[in-house]
Design an enzyme around this catalytic site. Structure first.
Site, short mmCIF file in Angstrom:
data_model
loop_
_atom_site.label_atom_id
_atom_site.label_comp_id
_atom_site.label_asym_id
_atom_site.label_seq_id
_atom_site.Cartn_x
_atom_site.Cartn_y
_atom_site.Cartn_z
N HIS A 4 11.92 28.18 79.56
CA HIS A 4 11.12 27.92 78.35
C HIS A 4 11.36 28.99 77.29
O HIS A 4 11.32 28.70 76.10
CB HIS A 4 9.63 27.88 78.72
CG HIS A 4 9.29 26.73 79.61
ND1 HIS A 4 8.73 25.57 79.15
CD2 HIS A 4 9.49 26.54 80.94
CE1 HIS A 4 8.57 24.71 80.15
NE2 HIS A 4 9.03 25.28 81.25
N ASN A 64 14.24 30.64 76.79
CA ASN A 64 15.55 30.45 76.15
C ASN A 64 15.49 29.50 74.95
O ASN A 64 15.86 29.89 73.84
CB ASN A 64 16.58 29.94 77.16
CG ASN A 64 17.08 31.03 78.07
OD1 ASN A 64 16.63 32.17 77.98
ND2 ASN A 64 18.00 30.72 78.96
N ASP A 74 5.09 26.16 72.88
CA ASP A 74 5.56 25.30 73.96
C ASP A 74 4.53 24.21 74.18
O ASP A 74 3.32 24.44 74.08
CB ASP A 74 5.70 26.15 75.23
CG ASP A 74 6.53 25.46 76.30
OD1 ASP A 74 7.65 25.93 76.55
OD2 ASP A 74 6.06 24.46 76.88
N HIS A 124 20.67 22.29 89.68
CA HIS A 124 19.35 21.77 90.05
C HIS A 124 18.84 20.79 88.98
O HIS A 124 17.74 20.28 89.09
CB HIS A 124 18.36 22.92 90.20
CG HIS A 124 18.01 23.59 88.90
ND1 HIS A 124 18.96 24.00 87.99
CD2 HIS A 124 16.82 23.90 88.34
CE1 HIS A 124 18.36 24.54 86.94
NE2 HIS A 124 17.05 24.50 87.13
N SER A 125 19.65 20.59 87.93
CA SER A 125 19.32 19.65 86.85
C SER A 125 18.11 20.06 86.02
O SER A 125 17.34 19.20 85.55
CB SER A 125 19.11 18.23 87.41
OG SER A 125 20.28 17.77 88.01
N GLY A 126 17.93 21.36 85.84
CA GLY A 126 17.00 21.83 84.80
C GLY A 126 17.54 21.34 83.46
O GLY A 126 18.76 21.16 83.32
N SER A 133 20.17 23.68 81.72
CA SER A 133 21.46 23.65 82.42
C SER A 133 22.18 22.34 82.15
O SER A 133 23.40 22.31 81.94
CB SER A 133 21.25 23.82 83.93
OG SER A 133 20.75 25.12 84.20
C1 UDX Z 1 12.62 25.25 84.51
C2 UDX Z 1 12.65 23.93 85.25
O1 UDX Z 1 13.25 24.16 86.52
C3 UDX Z 1 13.44 22.93 84.45
O2 UDX Z 1 13.50 21.72 85.15
C4 UDX Z 1 12.82 22.74 83.09
O3 UDX Z 1 13.60 21.83 82.34
C5 UDX Z 1 12.72 24.09 82.37
O4 UDX Z 1 12.05 25.03 83.22
P1 UDX Z 1 14.94 26.52 85.04
O5 UDX Z 1 14.88 26.45 86.51
O6 UDX Z 1 14.82 27.83 84.46
O7 UDX Z 1 13.94 25.63 84.25
O8 UDX Z 1 16.32 25.74 84.64
P2 UDX Z 1 17.00 25.46 83.27
O9 UDX Z 1 16.16 24.61 82.38
O10 UDX Z 1 18.32 24.93 83.59
O11 UDX Z 1 17.13 26.89 82.58
C6 UDX Z 1 17.82 27.94 83.18
C7 UDX Z 1 18.38 28.82 82.10
O12 UDX Z 1 18.80 30.04 82.72
C8 UDX Z 1 19.59 28.21 81.42
O13 UDX Z 1 19.50 28.42 80.03
C9 UDX Z 1 20.76 28.97 82.01
O14 UDX Z 1 21.83 29.17 81.11
C10 UDX Z 1 20.14 30.29 82.35
N1 UDX Z 1 20.86 30.90 83.50
C11 UDX Z 1 20.79 30.35 84.73
C12 UDX Z 1 21.61 32.01 83.26
O15 UDX Z 1 21.69 32.51 82.13
N2 UDX Z 1 22.26 32.58 84.30
C13 UDX Z 1 22.21 32.08 85.55
O16 UDX Z 1 22.84 32.66 86.45
C14 UDX Z 1 21.45 30.92 85.78
#
Ligand code: UDX
Length: 496
Positions: free
Chosen positions: A23, A25, A124, A394-396, A399
């Site tokens: 959230h 980012n 948010d 994990h399909s966040g 990502s």
């Molecule tokens: C959480 C929920 O899991 C997700 O489903 C929802 O959409 C947002 O909140 P998260 O697990 O943090 O999210 O996953 P994601 O939304 O993919 O965000 C992860 C962020 O961390 C991405 O911006 C990714 O670039 C960053 N990241 C991840 C890194 O910078 N380095 C890493 O090694 C892994």
């Protein structure tokens, strides 16, 4: 894009992120976008998870909620797992109102003396308590929704889907006892009377069936959200989020029109407030500076030496956690796939373990030969690297978007929340990924990894992924949908 050739008086926008990586980012990226379009920026933040502030000297940061003894429970949040996120969201929504009102009141008074009026508050969507504060101060509140439009529509339909029987026999995140019992009681006590008791008499659905009302989804996608129905504590959070979003002055989405056109039509009908699809946010700026963990770059020389599209990048996000037996299946599946890999494994990712001590015997030798394991990576850079051939995710939503932007095919293994919805969308609608939907099984993992990484077998996925990447680029160019929507957003905020 920079629309700051601004003749207008400088205006200030106050943004308030939820203090978790997925959230933070997009909110900080949005702040950068607005700053480059001529707005001054203030970020409200809790000291919990605020390590990134020094990377943004052009913003003003104001701490909030830090002196409230009732929010002491925040110190119990540590591992950044799903329980932490849910508990944090509830706690801050529960106790934040007075602190936010005082803070904003002071800022509004000060801004009257300055030449920079505060024009709106952007929070948010999960900060539902902020709407009533904004209303009493007559300050427009715009919502940032950090996930997809599809996901928001599904979350808004939880009571209806529950009445149709879709949540029968579903396990809740709360059943997994990941949430501190004090916090659980707080959540359950809140709004007790506002929610109907679950009472569907409909029969149990077949998990493989399509959801009649949302045919993009299968019944099992709904069950994997880990919400037990409308009486589940998470559903209460979502219901508040939806109600207070409807009451807001507009919604900003980290998505783009061409990605979710049918969903946008529904949003226009069901949420008749202005919607701005200006994403993907991270494409406006080359790197993200809002990482809570320090990215390890030590593998970059190794990655540079690998052939194009030959490395599988694996990361399950910032908050998921895995059972030990599933972790063993992943490790064996990966070993048996014979593919090269870069695996992000956060400390505490495997439940009950510090880090990688549960890896099977011999796996670390394999790491030397054909892989690397790190605690955190510069993800956007890895996805943009020519050696990266696919992303096991994990399909966040962040990502997912980051992968789409680089044309990288995905293997989807969602854990909870919006992730199963994103996984289905990627595999069945966009068709740029494969959904490992039967759980963690080493044979299926090895076969799937091989088929996605070996180009001749899944050339179709790779081609579609490149096509989608092109659509993103077009949407951000002058005349493109996100470009135009950003222009509208800037105009809208300026007019408030
Ligand atoms: C959480 C929920 O899991 C997700 O489903 C929802 O959409 C947002 O909140 P998260 O697990 O943090 O999210 O996953 P994601 O939304 O993919 O965000 C992860 C962020 O961390 C991405 O911006 C990714 O670039 C960053 N990241 C991840 C890194 O910078 N380095 C890493 O090694 C892994």
């Amino acid at each position: 894009m920079d629309n700051s050739g601004c003749r207008r008086r400088r205006q200030r926008v106050v943004l308030f992120p939820i203090p978790f990586q997925g959230h933070i980012n997009p909110m900080l990226q949005l702040a950068n976008i607005l700053h480059s379009n001529g707005f001054s920026i203030t970020i409200l933040h809790t000291n919990f998870n605020s390590s990134y502030t020094s990377n943004y000297p052009h913003f003003t940061f104001r701490p909030i909620l830090d002196n409230d003894p009732k929010v002491n429970n925040l110190s119990k949040l540590g591992s950044r797992g799903a329980g932490d996120i849910l508990s944090g969201v509830v706690l801050l929504n529960q106790y934040g109102e007075e602190s936010l009102r005082q803070e904003l009141d002071q800022m509004l008074m000060a801004s009257k003396q300055e030449q920079e009026p505060i024009v709106c508050l952007i929070t948010d969507a999960l900060w539902y308590f902020t709407q009533s504060v904004a209303d009493t101060l007559k300050l427009p509140r715009i919502v940032l929704r950090t996930s997809s439009l599809l996901c928001f529509l599904v979350f808004a339909s939880v009571p209806f889907l529950d009445d149709q029987g879709y949540f029968k026999q579903v396990n809740s995140l709360f059943d997994e006892e990941i949430i501190d019992s004090d916090l659980k009681n707080i959540i359950l006590a809140s709004d007790e009377n506002n929610f109907k008791k679950a009472g569907s008499s409909k029969s149990v659905k077949d998990l493989e069936e399509r959801v009649l009302e949302i045919p993009v989804l299968k019944v099992k996608d709904i069950s994997k959200m880990k919400i037990k129905g409308q009486t589940d504590p998470s559903a209460k959070i979502l219901a508040n989020m939806v109600t207070q979003t409807k009451a807001s002055s507009g919604i900003i989405w980290n998505s783009f029109k061409e990605l979710e056109e049918p969903e946008l039509e529904k949003i226009h009908k069901e949420f008749p407030i202005p919607s701005f699809l200006i994403g993907p946010f991270h494409k406006y700026f080359p790197a993200s500076f809002s990482s809570l963990l320090k990215p390890d770059r030590s593998f970059m020389t190794w990655l540079d030496e690998q052939a194009p599209n030959s490395v599988l990048y694996i990361s399950f996000g910032s908050a998921s956690q895995m059972e030990k037996q599933d972790f063993m299946e992943v490790a064996h599946g990966l070993a048996n796939s014979k593919q090269k890999f870069l695996w992000v494994m956060r400390e505490g990712f495997v439940k009950g373990s510090e880090w990688i001590e549960e890896l099977p015997d011999g796996f670390l030798d394999l790491v030397g030969e054909r892989g690397r394991i790190v605690k955190w990576a510069p993800q956007q850079e890895v996805l943009a690297h020519r050696a990266t051939g696919a992303f096991w995710t994990h399909s966040g939503w962040n990502s997912t978007l980051e992968s789409i932007c680089e044309g990288v095919p995905m293997i989807c293994s969602p854990f909870w929340g919006d992730q199963p919805l994103n996984a289905r969308f990627v595999s069945d609608v966009l068709k740029v990924g494969v959904y490992l939907e039967n759980g963690w099984e080493r044979g299926e993992i090895a076969d799937t990894v091989r088929s996605v990484m070996v180009e001749e077998e899944r050339e179709d996925i790779r081609e579609r992924a490149m096509c989608l990447k092109e659509k993103v680029n077009v949407s951000l160019m002058k005349g493109g949908s996100s470009y135009e929507s950003l222009g509208s957003l800037v105009g809208y905020i300026s007019s408030l």
